[in-house]
Design a protein around this motif. Structure first.
Motif, PDB file in Angstrom:
ATOM      1  N   PRO A 115       0.815  -1.215   0.000  1.00 55.65           N
ATOM      2  CA  PRO A 115       0.000   0.000   0.000  1.00 55.65           C
ATOM      3  C   PRO A 115       0.851   1.268   0.000  1.00 55.65           C
ATOM      4  CG  PRO A 115       0.049  -0.951   2.185  1.00 55.65           C
ATOM      5  CD  PRO A 115       0.757  -1.925   1.271  1.00 55.65           C
ATOM      6  N   GLU A 116       2.139   1.137   0.268  1.00 55.02           N
ATOM      7  CA  GLU A 116       3.028   2.295   0.330  1.00 55.02           C
ATOM      8  C   GLU A 116       3.579   2.698  -1.041  1.00 55.02           C
ATOM      9  OE1 GLU A 116       5.861   0.933   3.162  1.00 55.02           O
ATOM     10  OE2 GLU A 116       4.551   1.370   4.851  1.00 55.02           O
ATOM     11  N   LEU A 117       3.325   1.887  -2.064  1.00 58.75           N
ATOM     12  CA  LEU A 117       3.814   2.212  -3.401  1.00 58.75           C
ATOM     13  C   LEU A 117       3.052   3.405  -3.971  1.00 58.75           C
ATOM     14  CD1 LEU A 117       4.124  -1.275  -5.124  1.00 58.75           C
ATOM     15  CD2 LEU A 117       5.979   0.230  -4.453  1.00 58.75           C
ATOM     16  N   ALA A 118       3.766   4.276  -4.641  1.00 58.79           N
ATOM     17  CA  ALA A 118       3.125   5.390  -5.341  1.00 58.79           C
ATOM     18  C   ALA A 118       2.410   4.841  -6.579  1.00 58.79           C
ATOM     19  CB  ALA A 118       4.170   6.414  -5.747  1.00 58.79           C
ATOM     20  N   GLU A 119       1.449   5.605  -7.074  1.00 59.60           N
ATOM     21  CA  GLU A 119       0.678   5.163  -8.237  1.00 59.60           C
ATOM     22  C   GLU A 119       1.587   4.913  -9.444  1.00 59.60           C
ATOM     23  OE1 GLU A 119      -3.069   6.547 -11.004  1.00 59.60           O
ATOM     24  OE2 GLU A 119      -2.611   7.638  -9.166  1.00 59.60           O
ATOM     25  N   ASP A 120       2.606   5.736  -9.627  1.00 57.59           N
ATOM     26  CA  ASP A 120       3.539   5.552 -10.737  1.00 57.59           C
ATOM     27  C   ASP A 120       4.281   4.226 -10.617  1.00 57.59           C
ATOM     28  OD1 ASP A 120       2.785   8.013 -11.704  1.00 57.59           O
ATOM     29  OD2 ASP A 120       4.498   9.071 -10.822  1.00 57.59           O
ATOM     30  N   ASN A 121       4.692   3.875  -9.405  1.00 61.94           N
ATOM     31  CA  ASN A 121       5.399   2.607  -9.195  1.00 61.94           C
ATOM     32  C   ASN A 121       4.487   1.417  -9.458  1.00 61.94           C
ATOM     33  OD1 ASN A 121       7.592   4.123  -8.471  1.00 61.94           O
ATOM     34  ND2 ASN A 121       7.392   3.742  -6.280  1.00 61.94           N
ATOM     35  N   ARG A 122       3.222   1.516  -9.027  1.00 60.16           N
ATOM     36  CA  ARG A 122       2.270   0.425  -9.286  1.00 60.16           C
ATOM     37  C   ARG A 122       2.080   0.235 -10.782  1.00 60.16           C
ATOM     38  NH1 ARG A 122      -0.951   2.560  -4.946  1.00 60.16           N
ATOM     39  NH2 ARG A 122      -2.271   3.590  -6.474  1.00 60.16           N
ATOM     40  N   GLU A 164       3.592  -8.430   6.341  1.00 58.20           N
ATOM     41  CA  GLU A 164       4.731  -7.534   6.511  1.00 58.20           C
ATOM     42  C   GLU A 164       4.332  -6.277   7.291  1.00 58.20           C
ATOM     43  OE1 GLU A 164       7.247  -6.912   3.145  1.00 58.20           O
ATOM     44  OE2 GLU A 164       6.980  -8.964   2.437  1.00 58.20           O
ATOM     45  N   LYS A 165       3.568  -6.486   8.354  1.00 60.05           N
ATOM     46  CA  LYS A 165       3.108  -5.442   9.273  1.00 60.05           C
ATOM     47  C   LYS A 165       2.141  -4.445   8.633  1.00 60.05           C
ATOM     48  CE  LYS A 165       7.156  -5.784  12.182  1.00 60.05           C
ATOM     49  NZ  LYS A 165       8.250  -5.064  12.833  1.00 60.05           N
ATOM     50  N   GLN A 166       1.543  -4.807   7.518  1.00 59.66           N
ATOM     51  CA  GLN A 166       0.561  -3.946   6.840  1.00 59.66           C
ATOM     52  C   GLN A 166      -0.821  -4.582   6.970  1.00 59.66           C
ATOM     53  OE1 GLN A 166       1.154  -0.974   5.406  1.00 59.66           O
ATOM     54  NE2 GLN A 166       3.318  -1.130   5.923  1.00 59.66           N
ATOM     55  N   THR A 167      -1.838  -3.772   7.170  1.00 57.79           N
ATOM     56  CA  THR A 167      -3.206  -4.280   7.280  1.00 57.79           C
ATOM     57  C   THR A 167      -4.029  -3.986   6.031  1.00 57.79           C
ATOM     58  OG1 THR A 167      -3.902  -2.234   8.373  1.00 57.79           O
ATOM     59  CG2 THR A 167      -3.224  -4.077   9.795  1.00 57.79           C
ATOM     60  N   ARG A 168      -3.435  -3.261   5.079  1.00 58.97           N
ATOM     61  CA  ARG A 168      -4.100  -2.974   3.812  1.00 58.97           C
ATOM     62  C   ARG A 168      -3.166  -3.365   2.669  1.00 58.97           C
ATOM     63  NH1 ARG A 168      -8.511  -0.218   3.904  1.00 58.97           N
ATOM     64  NH2 ARG A 168      -8.277   0.925   1.972  1.00 58.97           N
ATOM     65  N   GLY A 169      -3.751  -3.616   1.508  1.00 62.06           N
ATOM     66  CA  GLY A 169      -2.954  -3.962   0.347  1.00 62.06           C
ATOM     67  C   GLY A 169      -3.681  -3.571  -0.928  1.00 62.06           C
ATOM     68  N   TYR A 170      -2.946  -3.470  -2.015  1.00 63.90           N
ATOM     69  CA  TYR A 170      -3.494  -3.074  -3.310  1.00 63.90           C
ATOM     70  C   TYR A 170      -3.564  -4.319  -4.194  1.00 63.90           C
ATOM     71  CZ  TYR A 170      -4.513   0.127  -7.120  1.00 63.90           C
ATOM     72  OH  TYR A 170      -5.137   0.806  -8.133  1.00 63.90           O
ATOM     73  N   TYR A 171      -4.774  -4.696  -4.604  1.00 64.21           N
ATOM     74  CA  TYR A 171      -4.985  -5.912  -5.379  1.00 64.21           C
ATOM     75  C   TYR A 171      -5.139  -5.618  -6.866  1.00 64.21           C
ATOM     76  CZ  TYR A 171      -5.952  -8.686  -1.187  1.00 64.21           C
ATOM     77  OH  TYR A 171      -5.850  -9.343  -0.002  1.00 64.21           O
ATOM     78  N   VAL A 172      -4.533  -6.484  -7.685  1.00 63.88           N
ATOM     79  CA  VAL A 172      -4.699  -6.421  -9.139  1.00 63.88           C
ATOM     80  C   VAL A 172      -4.839  -7.855  -9.641  1.00 63.88           C
ATOM     81  CG1 VAL A 172      -3.693  -5.733 -11.338  1.00 63.88           C
ATOM     82  CG2 VAL A 172      -3.316  -4.330  -9.323  1.00 63.88           C
ATOM     83  N   ARG A 173      -5.820  -8.073 -10.509  1.00 66.11           N
ATOM     84  CA  ARG A 173      -6.070  -9.399 -11.091  1.00 66.11           C
ATOM     85  C   ARG A 173      -5.718  -9.346 -12.571  1.00 66.11           C
ATOM     86  NH1 ARG A 173     -11.110 -10.381 -13.134  1.00 66.11           N
ATOM     87  NH2 ARG A 173     -11.295 -12.425 -14.021  1.00 66.11           N
TER      88      ARG A 173
END
Length: 96
Positions: free
Chosen positions: A13-20, A54-63
């Motif tokens: 979730p810490e990745l910037a939109e450009d990095n994603r 990795e100590k994160q409670t949120r994540g960004y999902y892509v299928r």
């Protein structure tokens, strides 16, 4: 022979939109380069995780849904494993 596959990727979730976008474009370019065809890229967005990763409670999902020979899946997963910012992934073969 090409089969249909689906890969679910959990990004930090810490990745910037450009990095994603860069990570996803790299994954789709691997599919194209290795002789596969992207069918769909489904962006699920930021979601609450069932348990901390990795100590994160949120994540960004892509299928990712694609048609490819079996060897491509191994190459795609190898690249996913060495990419920083991807926490987890899962690939399944879809019914024909």
């Amino acid at each position: 022979m090409a089969n249909n596959y689906e890969t679910l990727v959990l990004l930090s979730p810490e990745l910037a939109e450009d990095n994603r976008k860069e990570i996803l474009s790299n994954l789709t370019s691997i599919v194209d380069r290795e002789g596969g065809t992207m069918v769909e890229t489904d962006d699920w967005g930021m979601r609450q995780l069932a348990y901390p990763v990795e100590k994160q409670t949120r994540g960004y999902y892509v299928r990712l849904v694609y048609t490819a020979p079996g060897a491509l899946v191994a190459e795609l997963e190898r690249n996913i494993r060495i990419t920083d910012g991807i926490y987890k992934f899962m690939t399944v073969k879809l019914a024909a």
